[in-house]
Design an enzyme around this catalytic site. Sequence first.
Site, PDB file in Angstrom:
ATOM      1  CE  LYS A 135      -3.931  -1.741   2.726  1.00  0.00           C
ATOM      2  NZ  LYS A 135      -4.959  -1.575   1.681  1.00  0.00           N
TER       3      LYS A 135
ATOM      4  CG  ASP B 258      -7.554  -4.748   7.326  1.00  0.00           C
ATOM      5  OD1 ASP B 258      -8.734  -4.434   7.100  1.00  0.00           O
ATOM      6  OD2 ASP B 258      -6.833  -5.371   6.516  1.00  0.00           O
TER       7      ASP B 258
ATOM      8  CG  ASP C 218      -3.752  -4.113  -0.262  1.00  0.00           C
ATOM      9  OD1 ASP C 218      -3.913  -4.508   0.917  1.00  0.00           O
ATOM     10  OD2 ASP C 218      -3.861  -2.922  -0.609  1.00  0.00           O
TER      11      ASP C 218
ATOM     12  NE  ARG D 155     -10.855  -9.773  -1.948  1.00  0.00           N
ATOM     13  CZ  ARG D 155     -11.215  -8.847  -2.829  1.00  0.00           C
ATOM     14  NH1 ARG D 155     -11.558  -9.186  -4.072  1.00  0.00           N
ATOM     15  NH2 ARG D 155     -11.230  -7.572  -2.499  1.00  0.00           N
TER      16      ARG D 155
HETATM   17  N1  BES Z   1      -8.181  -3.704   4.408  1.00  0.00           N
HETATM   18  C1  BES Z   1      -8.304  -3.295   3.060  1.00  0.00           C
HETATM   19  C2  BES Z   1      -9.595  -2.552   2.767  1.00  0.00           C
HETATM   20  C3  BES Z   1      -9.782  -1.207   3.424  1.00  0.00           C
HETATM   21  C4  BES Z   1      -9.467  -0.051   2.756  1.00  0.00           C
HETATM   22  C5  BES Z   1     -10.341  -1.109   4.679  1.00  0.00           C
HETATM   23  C6  BES Z   1      -9.680   1.182   3.333  1.00  0.00           C
HETATM   24  C7  BES Z   1     -10.552   0.117   5.263  1.00  0.00           C
HETATM   25  C8  BES Z   1     -10.223   1.262   4.605  1.00  0.00           C
HETATM   26  C9  BES Z   1      -8.250  -4.511   2.146  1.00  0.00           C
HETATM   27  O1  BES Z   1      -7.467  -5.559   2.580  1.00  0.00           O
HETATM   28  C10 BES Z   1      -7.706  -4.062   0.844  1.00  0.00           C
HETATM   29  O2  BES Z   1      -6.566  -3.697   0.808  1.00  0.00           O
HETATM   30  N2  BES Z   1      -8.528  -4.092  -0.198  1.00  0.00           N
HETATM   31  C11 BES Z   1      -8.126  -3.666  -1.473  1.00  0.00           C
HETATM   32  C12 BES Z   1      -8.659  -4.644  -2.470  1.00  0.00           C
HETATM   33  C13 BES Z   1      -8.128  -4.459  -3.859  1.00  0.00           C
HETATM   34  C14 BES Z   1      -6.664  -4.805  -3.893  1.00  0.00           C
HETATM   35  C15 BES Z   1      -8.931  -5.318  -4.775  1.00  0.00           C
HETATM   36  C16 BES Z   1      -8.698  -2.283  -1.713  1.00  0.00           C
HETATM   37  O3  BES Z   1      -9.825  -2.017  -1.292  1.00  0.00           O
HETATM   38  O4  BES Z   1      -7.999  -1.454  -2.295  1.00  0.00           O
HETATM   39 ZN    ZN Z   2      -7.180  -5.694   4.600  1.00  0.00          ZN
HETATM   40 MN    MN Z   3      -5.446  -5.358   1.958  1.00  0.00          MN
END
Ligand code: BES
Ligand code: ZN
Ligand code: MN
Length: 500
Positions: A279, A290, A349, A353
């Site tokens: 990230k 998280d 990331d 899931r």
């Molecule tokens: N934990 C994050 C999602 C998240 C983002 C929670 C902002 C709270 C605030 C999750 O693991 C993640 O990184 N999701 C990605 C998915 C993508 C790579 C398909 C996302 O949402 O960018």
């Molecule tokens: Zn996450």
């Molecule tokens: Mn993530």
Amino acid sequence: MKLSAVRSTLRQTKADAVVLFTEQDTKLFAERISPLKKLFGARFGHELELSGFNGKSGECFAWYTDKKISAPQLFLAGLGETASLSTEKYRRAAACAARHAQAFKVKHLAFRLPEKAGAFSYPEIARAASEGVILSLYAYDKYLTEKSAKKPKPAELIIAHEDETVVRDLKRTLNETRIICDATCLARDCENAPGNELHPETFARIAEESAERYGYSTTVWDKDKIESEGFGGLLAVNAGSTRPARFIILEHNADKPELETIVLVGKGITFDAGGISLKPSAGMAEMKMDMSGGAAVLGAMEAAARLKLPVHLVGLIPATENLPGGSAMRPGDVITHYGGKTSEVDNTDAEGRLVLADALGYAATFKPAAVIDLATLTGACVVALGQHATGMMGNDEALMAALKEAGEATYERVWQLPLFEEYEKQIRSDIADVKNVGGRWGGAITAGLFLKKFVGDLHWVHLDIAGTAILEEAKPYAPKGGSGVGVRLLIEFLTRRCRP
Ligand code: BES
Ligand code: ZN
Ligand code: MN
């Protein structure tokens, strides 16, 4: 904070400050104010007028009572117009009064219930008011070492009414409210705890302590057990981290086979750096939260046990960090999950899931009547719904309707997103059963569809709490940071379902 219900009149109420709920409607406002004008004299009326306070929701007026009543201070807390009155308005009014009380260093804070209950019952009002107070005074201050940085809180919250029978009825409500708010604050504490304190092992330890204290059971799997059970998703996400993963199993009423079984699953990523698909650094610190889904599950388990809810409740929390490292999973890797299905990792990331897939598969071994998962799963859900609604998806409309009602009652509102099959092709993989990302569009939905692959024929609801668990700014009774969302929602849902 101590919670008590007492029988007393306005004059007698012993406290440092006494709060009166005040409606905004011109006539009701005048009715509420006129006896106070008589009691406190003309200056009260003038000051009130000068202040501009008119009973608007979220506003308060403070008055020194000059020994006219027992309490030295009186607060009027605005409820807004009666046409739009709701328990949420009581929560917010109470929260405003609580913040006033804190500013005035009030030790004993009393709320007077209205003489006539009106649209809401006394227990409903008392519950909402005490939730507003307890939840708004929450602060994560354990690491503030300078005493001046910690704001003192009122020591006692008193709910007062003239009628003994009303007061007697409130004891149970206040006890239940206490339990539910404690559990919400436990969830907030876990969320706000930094990643160097709360990691999979310490998270498991907190769960074990809660279970020991409140009489439910825990089993914590170490890495060997996670491996031998075939939790490929949890292991893959854990691979980049030196701290070992844990799978936390919580169970309430395990010894009562006659009860219905419900499984709660919570995402327990104690820090999400994104893994190899790292990230950006801006905002990454928030990713210590998280594990908010796991925190909500832990809070709900603790509250359900303390409330002795007649349901066989199982909580499953796959816990790990998601870090980049020499042994981390790579984009392109293929994982075999619990139960044998495979997934292709296109983006490390999208890790939530992957760990939920194992836990949802494992949920089936309990033969549950329903499975509910909570996860800070996608940024896309935050884009779609912001901070005021949890994204809801699932395969059972009745279950979703019940959660929607519980959401309205607690104001932890949920909003349904579709799982139309047209979106499925976005997560098709050429080499595995499913791919872990579905491209730019409909990201909350494609994440939901990924999970759906692992729930089989279970009755299932997925709650994406990414926007509602991690608050970028304060809400009326939640400071910025972890909100503890899900605890009140789940307990309301469970109570309605098993104590109809
Ligand atoms: N934990 C994050 C999602 C998240 C983002 C929670 C902002 C709270 C605030 C999750 O693991 C993640 O990184 N999701 C990605 C998915 C993508 C790579 C398909 C996302 O949402 O960018
Ligand atoms: Zn996450
Ligand atoms: Mn993530």
